[in-house]
Design a protein around this motif. Structure first.
Motif, PDB file in Angstrom:
ATOM      1  N   PHE A 176      11.901 114.461 109.362  1.00 29.62           N
ATOM      2  CA  PHE A 176      10.702 114.251 108.538  1.00 29.62           C
ATOM      3  C   PHE A 176       9.964 112.962 108.891  1.00 29.62           C
ATOM      4  O   PHE A 176       8.901 112.684 108.311  1.00 29.62           O
ATOM      5  CB  PHE A 176      11.086 114.221 107.056  1.00 29.62           C
ATOM      6  N   LEU A 177      10.486 112.156 109.826  1.00 28.87           N
ATOM      7  CA  LEU A 177       9.848 110.889 110.166  1.00 28.87           C
ATOM      8  C   LEU A 177       8.939 111.063 111.372  1.00 28.87           C
ATOM      9  O   LEU A 177       9.216 111.879 112.267  1.00 28.87           O
ATOM     10  CB  LEU A 177      10.906 109.816 110.463  1.00 28.87           C
ATOM     11  N   GLU A 198      15.709 121.754  98.470  1.00 31.98           N
ATOM     12  CA  GLU A 198      15.374 120.397  98.903  1.00 31.98           C
ATOM     13  C   GLU A 198      13.872 120.183  98.750  1.00 31.98           C
ATOM     14  O   GLU A 198      13.087 121.071  99.079  1.00 31.98           O
ATOM     15  CB  GLU A 198      15.789 120.169 100.363  1.00 31.98           C
ATOM     16  N   TRP A 199      13.509 119.029  98.314  1.00 32.42           N
ATOM     17  CA  TRP A 199      12.082 118.717  98.173  1.00 32.42           C
ATOM     18  C   TRP A 199      11.891 117.200  98.190  1.00 32.42           C
ATOM     19  O   TRP A 199      12.853 116.426  98.056  1.00 32.42           O
ATOM     20  CB  TRP A 199      11.502 119.333  96.900  1.00 32.42           C
ATOM     21  N   GLY A 200      10.670 116.823  98.348  1.00 27.85           N
ATOM     22  CA  GLY A 200      10.343 115.403  98.364  1.00 27.85           C
ATOM     23  C   GLY A 200       9.129 115.105  97.490  1.00 27.85           C
ATOM     24  O   GLY A 200       8.291 115.971  97.240  1.00 27.85           O
ATOM     25  N   ARG A 201       9.052 113.874  97.041  1.00 24.96           N
ATOM     26  CA  ARG A 201       7.925 113.432  96.205  1.00 24.96           C
ATOM     27  C   ARG A 201       7.551 112.011  96.629  1.00 24.96           C
ATOM     28  O   ARG A 201       8.420 111.160  96.850  1.00 24.96           O
ATOM     29  CB  ARG A 201       8.296 113.430  94.722  1.00 24.96           C
ATOM     30  N   PHE A 217       9.292 119.728 105.087  1.00 19.42           N
ATOM     31  CA  PHE A 217       9.473 118.362 105.575  1.00 19.42           C
ATOM     32  C   PHE A 217       8.474 118.007 106.673  1.00 19.42           C
ATOM     33  O   PHE A 217       8.255 116.822 106.945  1.00 19.42           O
ATOM     34  CB  PHE A 217      10.913 118.166 106.054  1.00 19.42           C
ATOM     35  N   ASP A 218       7.846 119.042 107.291  1.00 21.00           N
ATOM     36  CA  ASP A 218       6.747 118.739 108.213  1.00 21.00           C
ATOM     37  C   ASP A 218       5.556 118.173 107.451  1.00 21.00           C
ATOM     38  O   ASP A 218       4.836 117.294 107.952  1.00 21.00           O
ATOM     39  CB  ASP A 218       6.341 120.004 108.980  1.00 21.00           C
ATOM     40  N   GLU A 219       5.321 118.673 106.248  1.00 19.58           N
ATOM     41  CA  GLU A 219       4.255 118.132 105.409  1.00 19.58           C
ATOM     42  C   GLU A 219       4.563 116.690 104.997  1.00 19.58           C
ATOM     43  O   GLU A 219       3.657 115.856 104.879  1.00 19.58           O
ATOM     44  CB  GLU A 219       4.067 119.004 104.166  1.00 19.58           C
ATOM     45  N   GLU A 226       2.185 113.559 105.687  1.00 20.86           N
ATOM     46  CA  GLU A 226       1.750 112.672 104.607  1.00 20.86           C
ATOM     47  C   GLU A 226       2.081 111.216 104.928  1.00 20.86           C
ATOM     48  O   GLU A 226       1.291 110.309 104.637  1.00 20.86           O
ATOM     49  CB  GLU A 226       2.417 113.094 103.301  1.00 20.86           C
ATOM     50  N   ILE A 227       3.247 110.972 105.546  1.00 15.90           N
ATOM     51  CA  ILE A 227       3.606 109.604 105.938  1.00 15.90           C
ATOM     52  C   ILE A 227       2.608 109.071 106.968  1.00 15.90           C
ATOM     53  O   ILE A 227       2.144 107.923 106.887  1.00 15.90           O
ATOM     54  CB  ILE A 227       5.045 109.559 106.488  1.00 15.90           C
ATOM     55  N   GLU A 228       2.255 109.910 107.949  1.00 18.33           N
ATOM     56  CA  GLU A 228       1.298 109.480 108.978  1.00 18.33           C
ATOM     57  C   GLU A 228      -0.080 109.192 108.363  1.00 18.33           C
ATOM     58  O   GLU A 228      -0.734 108.193 108.702  1.00 18.33           O
ATOM     59  CB  GLU A 228       1.191 110.556 110.059  1.00 18.33           C
ATOM     60  N   ALA A 229      -0.507 110.073 107.455  1.00 15.80           N
ATOM     61  CA  ALA A 229      -1.827 109.887 106.845  1.00 15.80           C
ATOM     62  C   ALA A 229      -1.854 108.638 105.968  1.00 15.80           C
ATOM     63  O   ALA A 229      -2.833 107.859 105.985  1.00 15.80           O
ATOM     64  CB  ALA A 229      -2.187 111.120 106.022  1.00 15.80           C
ATOM     65  N   GLU A 230      -0.803 108.425 105.195  1.00 15.38           N
ATOM     66  CA  GLU A 230      -0.755 107.253 104.323  1.00 15.38           C
ATOM     67  C   GLU A 230      -0.633 105.963 105.136  1.00 15.38           C
ATOM     68  O   GLU A 230      -1.169 104.920 104.753  1.00 15.38           O
ATOM     69  CB  GLU A 230       0.428 107.381 103.360  1.00 15.38           C
ATOM     70  N   THR A 231       0.039 106.023 106.286  1.00 19.53           N
ATOM     71  CA  THR A 231       0.128 104.853 107.162  1.00 19.53           C
ATOM     72  C   THR A 231      -1.241 104.490 107.717  1.00 19.53           C
ATOM     73  O   THR A 231      -1.645 103.319 107.720  1.00 19.53           O
ATOM     74  CB  THR A 231       1.114 105.125 108.310  1.00 19.53           C
ATOM     75  N   GLU A 232      -1.979 105.495 108.184  1.00 23.12           N
ATOM     76  CA  GLU A 232      -3.297 105.228 108.754  1.00 23.12           C
ATOM     77  C   GLU A 232      -4.292 104.785 107.676  1.00 23.12           C
ATOM     78  O   GLU A 232      -5.259 104.087 107.979  1.00 23.12           O
ATOM     79  CB  GLU A 232      -3.823 106.477 109.473  1.00 23.12           C
TER      80      GLU A 232
END
Length: 733
Positions: free
Chosen positions: A50-51, A88-91, A103-105, A109-115
């Motif tokens: 997921f990273l 399994e899920w994430g928030r 987990f691809d989403e 989301e991590i990439e978008a929030e980083t940018e």
């Protein structure tokens, strides 16, 4: 023990909402260089990919990852979507309302929030991303994934990228409640590991550092990592654990982490059979879980104390900002009344917040009255700036054309008034010092009032203006009264004062004894008949010079108090160098006086010794003019000077005592007490107007924001205190 990690996760959620760094929660901080395998280790612990992946620096914001073990029958599964099919899920904390099942989403989301905050130019941002992952295949952990340590900026990275990353790593690893997970690669020299070096900088004893050796399968042929894993190369107190990561080919082929863990176990059993049970990703997860639980247990008491202390601090801070103003007229009147009360309390010494570092208010005013002003008056000598020649000149000028038998009273009044005037300047300076302290009290009139004034800066300015104007208006009145006190003393020299009467009577008795002595001398003289004192003067004016044998008579006494020539042939008297002598006049041998230009003046007889006094030059009594003494005074002159000095001493002390007592009373009545009694009415008159209340009670632009931040932080601390209080002692052991 298992209940402790969820408690820390709850606290992490609470404080992440307000972005508070003051509470340092126990967590595991992952540190390593670029491409050392940090992301692979974290993904192995989660069991999912997921990273973000890629070349160069990929992790550009800290990722706070909370792994939460959630059994299949947990109520949270039902709460998410109403079914039991969700495994399994994430928030994300920044997007609470969305549940990420794919987990691809999560990666996207991590990439978008980083940018969004760090930009797309490979720069970093210290603002963390918070992610929770609920799963049945994880152990309870709180991990922080940090950007990889780099040395050389690449692409469009800033030149100080190394320093930025170093500061960010120190910020998290410097937390004494954190466990440092230092990631090193097996195919490099461990002694050159940058992650171990940075861990040692903040954890010199190594009590909270755990080393993870990655890429065991990439070591050169014929080499192994037994010495490294056993701690023979560099010992690490919490241990060294080796893992095998997925290769880039495995990632491209989308090899599952479950299969990768099977291959890892097989490799360790084949390559390191004796160490296989103490290495690998499953053992690392259990070790981290155990270390974190024990670390939380040790940190929890201090954490609870820290939360309670901060609750008290933020409650006081919130109280200082006050509530929102609803009725501005009422609030304005309350602030005015509170300020006036605090101002008067500071003067009277009844304030609740008493200064301990310096004197202020009424205490300083008392110090000015009795120390500063009192000592200044005590330092003024009664005869300062007054010489014997000044006294003698004043006596002579007070006698007029006929020498007096007794010391003239006019000379005493003239000289004592001159000395009394010296008390006026320190008295006015005393008023000035009290005025300055009354102005300074505005800054010392209570903590609560000061906070209110800081909250409303325009009202503060108005209050300062009103108080300053009131003090300035009273200053001339007070100065005038103090000047009048000195003028009153100068207006009437009371020689019948009870304290002065004793010295005056003593002087009178001394003078009477001297007169009796003169009369006795007159009765025993050898002259054929008694000559009247006026006749002697008349004879002297007619040129009848008296010899030294007649010094016992009145005329002789008159001559004795005058300067005498040194010899009969002297053409200048020895007193001519004094301020009262004329440098251009001299006495001739026949008794006439020579003028400065016309030579000897005829028809003007000269009295012996009288040529030293010049009617054309006024007597100089200023103390700053230097006095030249060229002769000794006669006994009579000394006696007259001593009499005047004694009388001046006595009367000056009486006046100084009176001034020292009356000036503070005048200052208190005309300045201090007047301001106290009229301050509130003055403030109400000038400030309590409905049309100005809106303007004066407009808050500073930062106060409202700070009040909101303090209120949010206080709520978080109260919630955190409630969460910690739910822990029982049985959960900690």
């Amino acid at each position: 023990m298992e209940a402790l990690i969820p408690v820390i996760n709850k606290l992490q959620d609470v404080f992440n909402t307000v972005g508070a760094d003051a509470i340092q929660l126990p967590q595991i901080v992952v540190v390593g260089t670029q491409s050392s395998g940090k992301s692979s280790v974290i993904e192995s612990l989660v069991g999912r990919s997921f990273l973000p992946r890629g070349t160069g620096i990929v992790t550009r914001r800290p990722l706070v990852l909370q792994l939460i073990y959630c059994p299949k029958d947990d109520q949270r599964r039902t709460a998410e979507d109403g079914t039991l099919n969700l495994e399994e899920w994430g928030r994300f904390l920044h997007n609470k309302n969305k549940v990420f099942r794919d987990f691809d989403e999560i990666r996207q989301e991590i990439e978008a929030e980083t940018e969004r905050l760090a930009g797309s130019n490979k720069g970093i941002c210290p603002e963390p991303i918070s992610l929770k992952i609920f799963s049945t295949s994880v152990v309870n952990l709180t991990l922080v994934d940090l950007p990889g340590i780099t040395k050389v900026p690449i692409g469009d990275q800033p030149e100080d990228i190394e320093q930025q990353i170093h500061s960010l790593v120190i910020q998290y690893t410097g937390n004494p409640n954190s466990i440092i997970l230092a990631v090193v690669t097996a195919n490099t020299d461990m002694a050159t590991s940058e992650s171990l070096k940075m861990a040692k900088d903040v954890d010199a004893d190594g009590r909270r550092t755990l080393a993870v050796v990655t890429k065991l399968d990439l070591m050169d042929a014929g080499t192994d990592a037994i010495d490294i894993l056993c701690g023979r190369v560099i010992p690490v107190k919490l241990g060294i654990i080796g893992v095998v990561n997925r290769s880039q080919k495995d990632i491209n082929d989308k090899k599952s982490i479950k299969d990768a863990l099977k291959d890892e176990a097989a490799y360790l059993q084949r390559k390191y059979p004796t160490l296989a049970t103490r290495n690998g990703t499953p053992y690392l997860a259990k070790t981290l879980n155990r270390l974190l639980m024990h670390h939380i247990r040790d940190c929890l008491p201090d954490l609870k104390t820290r939360v309670n202390v901060m609750m008290s601090q933020f409650q006081s801070l919130l109280n200082s900002y006050g509530d929102d103003v609803s009725d501005k007229s009422q609030t304005l009147l309350q602030i005015i009344t509170k300020f006036a009360s605090a101002y008067c309390s500071t003067i009277e010494g009844t304030s609740r917040n008493i200064e301990t570092t310096e004197l202020c208010g009424g205490a300083r005013i008392c110090y000015i009255f009795h120390e500063t002003f009192g000592r200044t008056l005590d330092s003024i000598h009664p005869l300062a700036g007054l010489t014997k020649m000044d006294i003698l000149t004043a006596i002579r000028n007070a006698t007029g054309p006929r020498p007096a038998l007794f010391v003239p009273e006019v000379s005493f009044e003239l000289l004592v008034k001159r000395q009394i005037r010296r008390l006026e300047e320190p008295s006015l300076r005393c008023v000035e010092l009290v005025h300055e302290e009354m102005q300074r009290i505005i800054q010392h009139c209570g903590t609560e009032v000061q906070q209110e004034l800081l909250r409303f800066p325009r009202l503060h300015e108005k209050i300062v203006d009103v108080v300053t104007h009131l003090l300035r208006r009273r200053l001339p009145t007070t100065n005038c009264m103090v000047e009048n006190l000195v003028a009153i003393e100068l207006a009437y020299i009371n020689t019948k004062h009870p304290d002065f009467h004793k010295d005056a009577a003593l002087v009178s008795s001394l003078l009477k004894s001297v007169e009796d002595e003169h009369q006795q001398q007159q009765r025993t003289t050898k002259r054929p008949h008694t000559m009247h004192f006026a006749d002697a003067i008349d004879n002297g004016l007619k040129g009848a010079h008296r010899t030294t044998s007649e010094s016992g008579s009145s005329a002789g006494w008159l001559a004795s108090i005058m300067p005498k020539p040194e010899n009969k042939d002297s053409k200048e008297t020895s007193i001519e160098n004094t301020p009262t002598a004329s440098p251009t006049r001299s006495e001739t041998s026949n008794g006439t006086v020579n003028g400065p230009m016309n030579g000897p003046s005829k028809g003007v007889p000269a009295v012996p010794g009288s040529g030293a006094l010049s009617p054309q030059k006024p007597v100089n009594l200023l103390p700053e003019v230097p006095i030249q003494h060229s002769r000794k005074l006669s006994d009579r002159e000394k006696r007259d000077c001593d009499v005047i000095e004694r009388l001046i001493n006595s009367y000056f002390y009486i006046v100084r005592k009176s001034i020292q007592d009356s000036v503070p009373k005048a200052v208190m009545h005309f300045l201090v007490n007047y301001v106290k009694d009229n301050l509130q009415s003055e403030l109400v008159t000038h400030l309590y107007k409905s049309d100005q209340a809106e303007e004066m009670l407009s808050e500073s632009e930062h106060v409202a924001q700070r009040r909101k931040e303090a209120a949010d932080m206080l709520k978080s601390l109260q919630r955190a205190n409630h969460i910690i209080s739910e822990i029982r002692e049985t959960h900690m052991w």
